[in-house]
Design a protein around this motif. Structure first.
Motif, PDB file in Angstrom:
ATOM      1  N   ARG A   1      -4.523  11.896   6.573  1.00  0.00           N
ATOM      2  CA  ARG A   1      -4.245  10.450   6.993  1.00  0.00           C
ATOM      3  C   ARG A   1      -4.689   9.853   5.510  1.00  0.00           C
ATOM      4  O   ARG A   1      -5.541  10.464   4.991  1.00  0.00           O
ATOM      5  CB  ARG A   1      -5.097   9.773   8.178  1.00  0.00           C
ATOM      6  CG  ARG A   1      -4.761  10.231   9.475  1.00  0.00           C
ATOM      7  CD  ARG A   1      -5.760   9.806  10.559  1.00  0.00           C
ATOM      8  NE  ARG A   1      -5.592   8.291  10.748  1.00  0.00           N
ATOM      9  CZ  ARG A   1      -5.316   7.808  11.761  1.00  0.00           C
ATOM     10  NH1 ARG A   1      -4.509   8.589  12.809  1.00  0.00           N
ATOM     11  NH2 ARG A   1      -5.288   6.704  12.078  1.00  0.00           N
ATOM     12  N   ALA A   2      -4.579   8.578   5.509  1.00  0.00           N
ATOM     13  CA  ALA A   2      -4.842   7.902   3.959  1.00  0.00           C
ATOM     14  C   ALA A   2      -6.443   8.021   3.998  1.00  0.00           C
ATOM     15  O   ALA A   2      -6.961   8.207   2.843  1.00  0.00           O
ATOM     16  CB  ALA A   2      -4.235   6.497   3.919  1.00  0.00           C
ATOM     17  N   SER A   3      -7.135   7.951   5.051  1.00  0.00           N
ATOM     18  CA  SER A   3      -8.491   8.042   5.076  1.00  0.00           C
ATOM     19  C   SER A   3      -9.050   9.393   5.064  1.00  0.00           C
ATOM     20  O   SER A   3     -10.457   9.324   4.764  1.00  0.00           O
ATOM     21  CB  SER A   3      -9.005   7.096   6.356  1.00  0.00           C
ATOM     22  OG  SER A   3      -8.590   7.717   7.403  1.00  0.00           O
TER      23      SER A   3
ATOM     24  N   CYS B   1     -13.193  13.440  12.224  1.00  0.00           N
ATOM     25  CA  CYS B   1     -12.967  13.217  10.489  1.00  0.00           C
ATOM     26  C   CYS B   1     -13.630  14.831  10.012  1.00  0.00           C
ATOM     27  O   CYS B   1     -14.646  15.178  10.380  1.00  0.00           O
ATOM     28  CB  CYS B   1     -13.802  12.236  10.057  1.00  0.00           C
ATOM     29  SG  CYS B   1     -13.546  12.178   8.389  1.00  0.00           S
TER      30      CYS B   1
ATOM     31  N   TYR C   1      -8.607  15.013   9.209  1.00  0.00           N
ATOM     32  CA  TYR C   1      -8.996  14.849  10.445  1.00  0.00           C
ATOM     33  C   TYR C   1      -8.537  16.126  11.258  1.00  0.00           C
ATOM     34  O   TYR C   1      -7.574  16.944  10.567  1.00  0.00           O
ATOM     35  CB  TYR C   1      -8.454  13.784  11.313  1.00  0.00           C
ATOM     36  CG  TYR C   1      -8.926  12.350  10.683  1.00  0.00           C
ATOM     37  CD1 TYR C   1     -10.078  11.716  11.220  1.00  0.00           C
ATOM     38  CD2 TYR C   1      -8.494  11.795   9.452  1.00  0.00           C
ATOM     39  CE1 TYR C   1     -10.560  10.526  10.923  1.00  0.00           C
ATOM     40  CE2 TYR C   1      -8.903  10.708   9.288  1.00  0.00           C
ATOM     41  CZ  TYR C   1     -10.092   9.924   9.547  1.00  0.00           C
ATOM     42  OH  TYR C   1     -10.460   8.964   9.252  1.00  0.00           O
TER      43      TYR C   1
ATOM     44  N   SER D   1       0.716  -1.324   0.022  1.00  0.00           N
ATOM     45  CA  SER D   1       0.005   0.052  -0.032  1.00  0.00           C
ATOM     46  C   SER D   1       0.878   1.152  -0.196  1.00  0.00           C
ATOM     47  O   SER D   1       2.074   1.139   0.513  1.00  0.00           O
ATOM     48  CB  SER D   1      -0.800  -0.249   1.348  1.00  0.00           C
ATOM     49  OG  SER D   1      -0.142   0.270   2.429  1.00  0.00           O
ATOM     50  N   ILE D   2       0.356   2.260  -0.586  1.00  0.00           N
ATOM     51  CA  ILE D   2       1.292   3.400  -0.854  1.00  0.00           C
ATOM     52  C   ILE D   2       1.204   4.314   0.602  1.00  0.00           C
ATOM     53  O   ILE D   2       0.485   3.702   1.505  1.00  0.00           O
ATOM     54  CB  ILE D   2       0.713   4.564  -1.934  1.00  0.00           C
ATOM     55  CG1 ILE D   2      -0.625   4.826  -1.487  1.00  0.00           C
ATOM     56  CG2 ILE D   2       0.821   4.016  -2.973  1.00  0.00           C
ATOM     57  CD1 ILE D   2      -0.796   6.377  -1.495  1.00  0.00           C
ATOM     58  N   ILE D   3       2.008   5.059   0.731  1.00  0.00           N
ATOM     59  CA  ILE D   3       2.331   5.704   1.938  1.00  0.00           C
ATOM     60  C   ILE D   3       2.189   7.278   1.864  1.00  0.00           C
ATOM     61  O   ILE D   3       2.502   7.758   0.969  1.00  0.00           O
ATOM     62  CB  ILE D   3       4.059   5.642   2.652  1.00  0.00           C
ATOM     63  CG1 ILE D   3       4.321   4.236   2.957  1.00  0.00           C
ATOM     64  CG2 ILE D   3       3.965   6.525   3.941  1.00  0.00           C
ATOM     65  CD1 ILE D   3       5.803   3.930   3.235  1.00  0.00           C
TER      66      ILE D   3
ATOM     67  N   HIS E   1     -16.967  18.787  -4.042  1.00  0.00           N
ATOM     68  CA  HIS E   1     -17.726  17.581  -4.940  1.00  0.00           C
ATOM     69  C   HIS E   1     -17.562  18.185  -6.601  1.00  0.00           C
ATOM     70  O   HIS E   1     -17.744  19.370  -6.787  1.00  0.00           O
ATOM     71  CB  HIS E   1     -19.426  17.442  -4.700  1.00  0.00           C
ATOM     72  CG  HIS E   1     -19.836  16.145  -5.749  1.00  0.00           C
ATOM     73  ND1 HIS E   1     -19.672  16.182  -6.981  1.00  0.00           N
ATOM     74  CD2 HIS E   1     -19.792  14.986  -4.999  1.00  0.00           C
ATOM     75  CE1 HIS E   1     -20.366  15.151  -7.187  1.00  0.00           C
ATOM     76  NE2 HIS E   1     -20.357  14.096  -6.352  1.00  0.00           N
TER      77      HIS E   1
ATOM     78  N   GLN F   1     -13.557  13.164   4.031  1.00  0.00           N
ATOM     79  CA  GLN F   1     -12.754  11.932   3.248  1.00  0.00           C
ATOM     80  C   GLN F   1     -12.797  12.472   1.854  1.00  0.00           C
ATOM     81  O   GLN F   1     -13.560  13.280   1.246  1.00  0.00           O
ATOM     82  CB  GLN F   1     -13.670  10.584   3.546  1.00  0.00           C
ATOM     83  CG  GLN F   1     -13.611  10.482   5.039  1.00  0.00           C
ATOM     84  CD  GLN F   1     -14.155   9.168   5.462  1.00  0.00           C
ATOM     85  OE1 GLN F   1     -15.410   8.899   5.221  1.00  0.00           O
ATOM     86  NE2 GLN F   1     -13.177   8.193   5.697  1.00  0.00           N
TER      87      GLN F   1
ATOM     88  N   GLU G   1     -13.311  10.433  -1.123  1.00  0.00           N
ATOM     89  CA  GLU G   1     -14.006   9.859  -2.359  1.00  0.00           C
ATOM     90  C   GLU G   1     -14.555  10.650  -3.123  1.00  0.00           C
ATOM     91  O   GLU G   1     -14.751  10.872  -4.433  1.00  0.00           O
ATOM     92  CB  GLU G   1     -14.934   8.754  -1.875  1.00  0.00           C
ATOM     93  CG  GLU G   1     -14.467   7.478  -1.737  1.00  0.00           C
ATOM     94  CD  GLU G   1     -15.318   6.628  -0.530  1.00  0.00           C
ATOM     95  OE1 GLU G   1     -16.507   6.870  -0.814  1.00  0.00           O
ATOM     96  OE2 GLU G   1     -14.767   5.843   0.165  1.00  0.00           O
ATOM     97  N   ASN G   2     -15.431  11.776  -2.600  1.00  0.00           N
ATOM     98  CA  ASN G   2     -16.292  12.379  -3.566  1.00  0.00           C
ATOM     99  C   ASN G   2     -15.849  13.814  -3.759  1.00  0.00           C
ATOM    100  O   ASN G   2     -16.602  14.630  -4.268  1.00  0.00           O
ATOM    101  CB  ASN G   2     -17.698  12.317  -2.987  1.00  0.00           C
ATOM    102  CG  ASN G   2     -18.200  11.150  -2.925  1.00  0.00           C
ATOM    103  OD1 ASN G   2     -17.817  10.135  -3.852  1.00  0.00           O
ATOM    104  ND2 ASN G   2     -19.077  10.682  -1.975  1.00  0.00           N
TER     105      ASN G   2
ATOM    106  N   GLN H   1     -19.230  18.172  -8.880  1.00  0.00           N
ATOM    107  CA  GLN H   1     -20.360  18.561  -9.550  1.00  0.00           C
ATOM    108  C   GLN H   1     -20.889  20.001  -9.182  1.00  0.00           C
ATOM    109  O   GLN H   1     -21.538  20.788  -9.786  1.00  0.00           O
ATOM    110  CB  GLN H   1     -21.559  17.885  -9.286  1.00  0.00           C
ATOM    111  CG  GLN H   1     -21.899  17.368 -10.653  1.00  0.00           C
ATOM    112  CD  GLN H   1     -22.561  15.978 -10.653  1.00  0.00           C
ATOM    113  OE1 GLN H   1     -23.172  15.419  -9.597  1.00  0.00           O
ATOM    114  NE2 GLN H   1     -22.980  15.254 -11.457  1.00  0.00           N
ATOM    115  N   ILE H   2     -20.485  20.428  -7.804  1.00  0.00           N
ATOM    116  CA  ILE H   2     -20.909  21.755  -7.258  1.00  0.00           C
ATOM    117  C   ILE H   2     -19.926  22.841  -8.088  1.00  0.00           C
ATOM    118  O   ILE H   2     -18.881  22.901  -8.303  1.00  0.00           O
ATOM    119  CB  ILE H   2     -20.374  21.810  -5.779  1.00  0.00           C
ATOM    120  CG1 ILE H   2     -21.224  20.690  -5.177  1.00  0.00           C
ATOM    121  CG2 ILE H   2     -21.002  23.277  -5.255  1.00  0.00           C
ATOM    122  CD1 ILE H   2     -20.737  20.734  -3.554  1.00  0.00           C
TER     123      ILE H   2
ATOM    124  N   TYR I   1     -21.495  23.527   0.748  1.00  0.00           N
ATOM    125  CA  TYR I   1     -20.816  22.243   0.927  1.00  0.00           C
ATOM    126  C   TYR I   1     -19.284  22.072   0.410  1.00  0.00           C
ATOM    127  O   TYR I   1     -18.521  21.304   0.000  1.00  0.00           O
ATOM    128  CB  TYR I   1     -21.489  21.253  -0.201  1.00  0.00           C
ATOM    129  CG  TYR I   1     -22.720  20.729   0.598  1.00  0.00           C
ATOM    130  CD1 TYR I   1     -23.015  19.956   1.551  1.00  0.00           C
ATOM    131  CD2 TYR I   1     -24.024  21.554   0.030  1.00  0.00           C
ATOM    132  CE1 TYR I   1     -24.353  19.580   2.136  1.00  0.00           C
ATOM    133  CE2 TYR I   1     -25.254  21.332   0.789  1.00  0.00           C
ATOM    134  CZ  TYR I   1     -25.362  20.365   1.979  1.00  0.00           C
ATOM    135  OH  TYR I   1     -26.579  20.076   2.409  1.00  0.00           O
TER     136      TYR I   1
END
Lengths: 674, 663
Positions: free
Chosen positions: A347-349, A367, A352, A319-321, A398, A370, A372-373, A400-401, A407
């Motif tokens: 953090r990778a996730s 958190c 925070y 996994s990447i660091i 996002h 994140q 993802e989006n 699309q905004i 947001y």
């Protein structure tokens, strides 16, 4: 976005004709027909913020016409050229394959050259070829030579394929093509106006499968920049004052489809050294901040071997660091203009923050976001706009905004270094190893390009030739021959030197509209005598003045599109045509280059006529438009506009005639000029 | 025998009597007495012993252990003199391989025979070969922690002990694969079961057990574990291990080379188990969000491994079978039609239509949920006032990829809401859908989730998504901490699905099960498509991405410092950490390291880095040999990249990790 059209490219032209002449006359015939019907040009009013759903896929026939007309002249030309390129390219290749044997001694030198350059990449080139061809496939049997052409590069000493081999290959390919046919039929394309760093623009056709990398490659071919890894596609949102690079693996059409129709957003093509900064100096991201006592100087320098092992460690493991990054940043509070300082950790996730009164141990962290989006953007001048504490802001939203919204998350760093670390860190966390893969592809591309460029400079005027396709080819071989011999040995040396010089250039950060300097300087700086001629520039600047005559002179093989379309050009003369070696697919340069070949007679003097390579004035397209004021005038607003652009039903009819519409429109404008 | 005769008539020569005990170290072991000279070779002595015992037995594994010197006499061509053995030596003639009980990373106990005479490095390599774990250099053995006697008496659940002690591996031959497992496992049902235990993830632990197990509460607690590592350059016998002792097998070096799910199911699974227990026992900290992802992956992995093990749907709900059947039908249908009419495939996309209650929060509105006729097709929701009006254009909302779908469910309160956050150019717009019951909720929720990932309900994962949601809902109904009443769980898996078994105890305290369930479910949607091996790999990757991953803690005292500090050893660096606060004080990378030395007398490790940076510390919580071995081990592992292949340069390893024998 300006000049953005969805359409299906689907040509019905080829129906009966297997040979190119016939096809061309059909094409031109249709153009004539259409010219008449297109009497009233209308410019659609910008559709105020159409619902996304409608914008989504294809636009109907009506809109096609309208948007077509909305295009500026040079866009039309470029677009036309793109379209025709697909076709003529396939044709040329077919012819070429047949001719290869006859050419091969004649052009061995240039072939060598093209091999060099061409070993490259080609994802894009092949792609284009395939597209073009399969469109014919709808109606035509595959040209026998296709298989050969699909290869990025012809074998160095072109061995003419035996008839049987060709047929066998053609058969195999036929099957493949048939399978792709359906898919192809649904491929959407988009015309995108890309702003160059000299304020000019280029219109590109981007199909929905193309990644930013492909588009970049395409632009490299069009601009003859040095192809270094810092070049990127860059989107800016003037309204939100945010901007970011397209990651090379991103699908361009997907990203653009999030834009609203009336958007002021732009796509830029420029160099940003931040793009892959982490791979050039990983220590600045990975070894910084570890241990507060560590002085910064020790981080600045690191030898290449250590860098490599650091990168390997960070990106090539299971996994990447993600770089360890933490510190106080300012966060703009939702809906307010105040900024609050908080302690953030990457953090990778996700990102925070440390809640009030808590420690920064993992269990206490809250958190913030994140990845993802959301995409990450640089904020520009947010100090002014949002009263940010500094101008080193980044924004997460996002994709699309498009308008201001609660947001959108705004963060502000203390200095540029921190900003870059955060942005890069977030990109690493979000994209992971893909980023590294992108970089490696970019390096491969740049490496080849720099070798190629140097080869070009050594070969004087020759370099651009192989890539420019058949037309230019006819002109070039003569001039090229004498010098070709020593090219190979020189290449590596030059490449090295080149790499060094190009490294020195540090484009100013953040000025996307910056002077042509960014692109132009490359060649002169490399201190090699004649920089590669940027053929297009010299060429197109000349052509508008004398549009009708251009074709006669040949113009070093750079006839601007008008020349080629008005009168049906003669079919490419088969054997005696001093065709160049097949253009390496990856260098395919759609617009002006793939127009049908001019009469071969002009070949001889073309080399001489080639303009000396000046620091290339970029972006020819606008030039060609300027001299003709008649064209600049926009058609009146459209009187009627009832069709819903989104209905898929409408698209069917529109797609079919699109080619001819385009040509017709083009021709019409030409008519105005002349 | 040449000698002299004394006056009493006895022969005098250089021979003397040597007493050898037969068997393992045991004071009451039978003994034999041999007459030997200083020139006798060990091989000859062995022969004599066997002759004297005069018992038919395979003695090939036996060798002589010299108790005082704690040394095996393995060089059969050496003489007694060369070894320096005199008549007072206590020698034991016993087997070199003895049974031990290994506590595997998955916490299962396994009995097998380990070499007591080879250096631990080789012994571990042999164990790993038996277990078919590649790259044994990454693993090592720990002493089991001392048990607290009082508590243990209370309740010692009878646990299954797997036994591989009968299995003998032919040396030097790569184990062949037979019936999907290494051939030596396929001998009997017992060994086969053992292989399944090794290669399949275990069900989640009982949450109560989880709470009882010791967890480190501070950094210094975390150093405890690392004081128990055995030396890899000495044999088990030398380290005081006795036959039948419990040893822990663990991945010691956090640098996993060439992790390949296809070739190493056991390695991957055991690594996953170690990672899982690390997280559950809070050996490594993570955030709440990360824990939810780990929990979701565990849930998913457990589900897959359960279903794989059962093989046939013995105890599963008939309703689920129907779904499966529907799913396969759907797949067949799609596959059949795809090549012929791709363009028409639009029409085959299933749609959902139903009356739902919808709420779109807007500013300054008091409207609540309103009943609407809702049609969900492809990725678009359209709603109408009633079913009759659905021909006209209703209000539509398209759910693009990336929209957020948040469950808002309370099973006992019969509340089944779906909160949609739909991105639009202006920002996110919120839509709440309220369903009547679980079934309806599961179908709509699954549709929304797929839409948020850019897929439609035609996607083959739809049915399994619905199923997963239903399963979670049922969890929530039963969920409440502790095993017990599981109305619909005939199989053991239902008990394992308690969400508390999937998260570290501190989250058990922080959340109620019904709060936890939807969050795990939410995280689960992102991993629901993974295969078993992929999910395990993902879990390991997420574990590796934690900032504190792979750090072994040792308490040390730096030269010139008056307080104890923590030294963190990772695969690429050493970290000096403040003991009290846990802050990183300083980091040194191995890539900058010039050399390191151990002064065994004063138990100090001294390291020199580039630019003349020197660091020295003495070890407090563990012997400096363990620190030394860690550093050397990581250096060794970093040389692997270039070497490629699985051949181990054992000498290099021992050279890097072995110390003075004087120690």
């Amino acid at each position: 976005m300006e000049g953005c059209i969805w359409y299906n490219l689907c040509s019905e032209m080829g129906e009966s004709s297997e040979d190119i002449d016939q096809m061309f006359s059909t094409l031109l015939g249709e153009m004539d027909l259409l010219t008449q019907s297109l009497g009233v040009d209308t410019l659609p009013p910008p559709d105020p913020n159409p619902p996304r759903a409608e914008f989504n896929y294809s636009v109907g026939f009506k809109d096609l016409n309208e948007s077509l007309n909305a295009l500026e002249d040079q866009d039309l030309e470029a677009l036309m050229a793109d379209l025709v390129a697909d076709i003529s390219e396939a044709e040329q290749r077919t012819i070429q394959a047949q001719k290869e044997s006859s050419q091969n001694q004649y052009h061995s030198a240039s072939l060598q050259a093209s091999n060099f350059s061409g070993a490259a990449p080609l994802g894009h080139g092949t792609n284009v070829a395939a597209t073009g061809i399969s469109q014919y496939e709808d109606d035509l049997p595959p040209p026998p030579a296709d298989p050969v052409l699909d290869l990025p590069l012809p074998p160095p000493p072109p061995e003419p394929l035996s008839q049987e081999e060709e047929e066998a290959q053609a058969k195999a390919d036929k099957i493949k093509l048939a399978l792709e046919k359906l898919k192809e039929a649904k491929v959407k394309k988009l015309v995108v106006k890309v702003h160059m760093d000299d304020n000019s623009t280029k219109s590109l056709m981007v199909d929905e499968r193309q990644l930013a990398r492909d588009v970049l490659d395409n632009l490299f071919e069009k601009t003859h920049c040095d192809c270094n890894v810092d070049w990127c596609l860059y989107e800016i949102y003037p309204e939100l004052q945010i901007e970011r690079f397209f990651e090379d693996h991103e699908n361009v059409v997907e990203v653009l489809s999030d834009w609203t129709r009336d958007t002021e957003n732009k796509v830029l093509f420029l160099q940003k050294e931040e793009k892959y900064a982490v791979f050039k100096n990983p220590q600045n991201f990975y070894l910084d901040n570890r241990g507060k006592k560590e002085s910064k100087e020790t981080n600045e320098k690191m030898n290449a071997k250590n860098k490599e092992s650091l990168l390997e460690e960070s990106f090539c493991g299971t996994s990447i660091i993600v770089p360890e990054l933490e510190g106080a940043l300012y966060l703009k509070e939702d809906g307010k203009k105040s900024w609050k300082r908080r302690y953030f950790l990457l953090r990778a996730s996700g990102i925070y923050y440390v809640p009030k009164g808590k420690t920064k141990t993992s269990r206490d962290l809250a958190c913030f976001i994140q990845f993802e989006n959301v995409n990450i953007y640089y904020g520009t001048q947010h100090k002014m706009k949002y009263k940010a504490p500094t101008d080193y802001c980044f924004v997460l939203k996002h994709p699309q905004i498009q308008k201001e919204s609660q947001y959108i998350k705004y963060l502000c760093c203390d200095d540029a270094r921190t900003l870059n670390q955060w942005v890069m860190g977030i990109r690493i966390a979000k994209y992971g190893k893909t980023l590294y893969d992108n970089y490696q592809r970019a390096v491969a591309k740049a490496g080849l390009a720099s070798r190629w460029t140097n080869l070009g400079t050594v070969n004087a005027a020759a370099p651009a030739q192989p890539s420019t396709g058949p037309i230019n080819g006819t002109a070039q071989p003569n001039g090229q021959m004498p010098q070709a011999a020593h090219s190979v040995s020189a290449v590596l040396q030059e490449a090295q030197r080149h790499a060094e010089t190009s490294k020195d250039k540090k484009p100013a950060l953040g000025n996307h509209h910056d002077p042509a300097a960014l692109r132009a300087p490359h060649a002169p700086k490399s201190s090699l005598p004649p920089p590669p001629p940027v053929r297009r520039s010299s060429d197109t600047s000349g052509s508008p003045a004398t549009p009708p005559k251009a074709k006669g002179t040949g113009g070093g093989g750079f006839p601007s599109p008008p020349d080629d379309f008005l009168p049906p050009p003669p079919p490419p003369p088969p054997l005696e045509d001093p065709e160049l070696p097949p253009p390496p697919a990856e260098f395919m340069e759609p617009p002006p280059d793939f127009v049908p070949p001019p009469p071969p007679s002009c070949a001889g003097n073309a080399g001489l006529e080639l303009p000396p390579p000046p620091p290339p004035p970029p972006a020819p397209a606008p030039d060609s438009a300027r001299p003709s004021p008649a064209v600049a005038k926009r058609p009146p607003m459209p009187p009627k506009r009832h069709e819903n652009p989104g209905t898929p039903g409408g698209a069917g009819g529109g797609e079919q005639d699109f080619m001819s519409d385009l040509m017709k429109a083009l021709q019409k404008k030409r008519g105005n000029v002349s | 025998m040449a000698g002299m005769k004394t006056a009493s008539g006895d022969y005098i020569d250089s021979s003397w009597e040597l007493r050898v005990f037969v068997g393992e170290e045991d004071p009451e072991a039978e003994s034999v007495t041999l007459r030997v000279t200083g020139e006798s070779h060990i091989g000859g002595v062995l022969l004599k012993i066997v002759e004297q015992i005069n018992r038919k037995q395979d003695w090939s594994d036996h060798a002589i252990w010299w108790e005082q010197k704690r040394q095996w006499l393995l060089q059969t061509h050496w003489t007694l003199d060369k070894y320096g053995i005199l008549a007072d030596a206590r020698l034991f003639f016993g087997p070199q391989h003895r049974p031990v009980i290994l506590r595997l990373p998955n916490r299962r106990a396994l009995r097998l025979r380990a070499s007591f005479s080879q250096p631990l490095f080789q012994a571990v390599a042999a164990i790993c070969r038996l277990l078919s774990i590649r790259h044994p250099e990454e693993l090592s053995l720990l002493r089991a922690p001392e048990k607290k006697e009082k508590k243990k008496k209370e309740k010692e659940p009878e646990e299954e002990l797997y036994d591989l002690s009968k299995v003998v591996l032919a040396g030097g031959v790569a184990p062949a694969v037979f019936r999907g497992m290494p051939a030596h496992f396929s001998d009997s049902a017992q060994t086969e079961a053992c292989y399944h235990m090794l290669s399949r993830p275990q069900p989640p632990p009982d949450p109560l057990l989880l709470q009882r197990l010791p967890r480190p509460s501070s950094l210094s607690d975390k150093t405890q574990l690392h004081s128990r590592w055995l030396d890899s350059s000495r044999c088990l016998m030398q380290q005081g291990i006795k036959a039948g002792d419990v040893l822990w097998l663990r991945f010691k070096y956090y640098s996993f080379f060439d992790l390949d799910p296809k070739t190493d199911p056991v390695r991957l699974t055991q690594l996953y188990e170690q990672a899982r227990w690390d997280l559950l026992l809070e050996e490594i900290d993570c955030t709440e969000e990360e824990m939810m992802v780990f929990a979701a992956l565990q849930y998913h992995i457990n589900k897959l491994s359960q279903s794989g093990e059962v093989g046939e749907p013995a105890g599963t709900d008939p309703g689920l079978d129907d779904l499966d059947a529907a799913l396969s039908n759907l797949e067949v249908k799609l596959e059949g039609s795809a090549p012929t009419d791709v363009l028409d495939s639009l029409t085959t996309i299933p749609e959902l239509k139903d009356y739902l209650r919808i709420f779109r929060p807007r500013k300054l509105t008091l409207k609540g949920y309103r009943q609407h006729w809702v049609v969900f097709k492809e990725t678009t929701l359209s709603y109408y006032k009633s079913q009759d009006e659905c021909t006209g254009p209703g209000t539509t909302a398209s759910l693009p990829p990336g929209c957020e779908v948040v469950p808002d469910v309370n099973v006992s309160g019969q509340k089944f809401c779906i909160k949609l956050l739909v991105p639009s150019p202006e920002g996110m717009s919120e839509i709440y859908l309220r369903c009547q019951d679980e079934q309806q909720y599961a179908r709509w929720m699954a549709g929304c989730r797929l839409a948020s990932k850019g897929r439609t309900m035609a996607d083959s994962s739809y049915a399994s998504e619905v199923q997963a949601i239903l399963a979670f809902l049922s969890l929530q109904r039963t969920g409440g901490g502790g095993p017990g009443n599981h109305p619909q769980g005939p199989d053991a898996s239902a008990e394992g699905l308690n969400p508390y078994g999937l998260v570290a105890p501190r989250f058990q305290r922080k959340f109620k099960a019904k709060q936890l369930t939807p969050r795990i479910l939410e995280a689960h949607q992102n991993v629901a498509q993974l295969s078993l091996a992929e999910a395990q790999l993902r879990f390991i990757q997420a574990w590796q991405s934690l900032p504190d991953f792979g750090i072994s803690y040792v308490m040390v005292r730096f030269k010139g410092s008056r307080k104890d500090e923590i030294l963190g050893i990772a695969n690429n660096r050493l970290i000096r950490i403040d003991l009290a606060v846990g802050d990183v004080v300083k980091t040194w990378r191995f890539s900058n390291m010039r050399q390191w030395n151990v002064n065994w007398d004063i138990r100090q490790v001294a390291i020199e880095f580039d630019e003349h940076i020197n660091v020295a510390f003495s070890c407090v919580s563990a012997s400096c040999r363990i620190v030394h071995e860690y550093i050397g081990g990581y250096i060794f592992l970093s040389t692997r990249e270039r070497a490629r292949g699985e051949e181990l340069d054992e000498d290099l390893f021992l050279q890097l990790t072995g110390g003075h024998e004087a120690f």
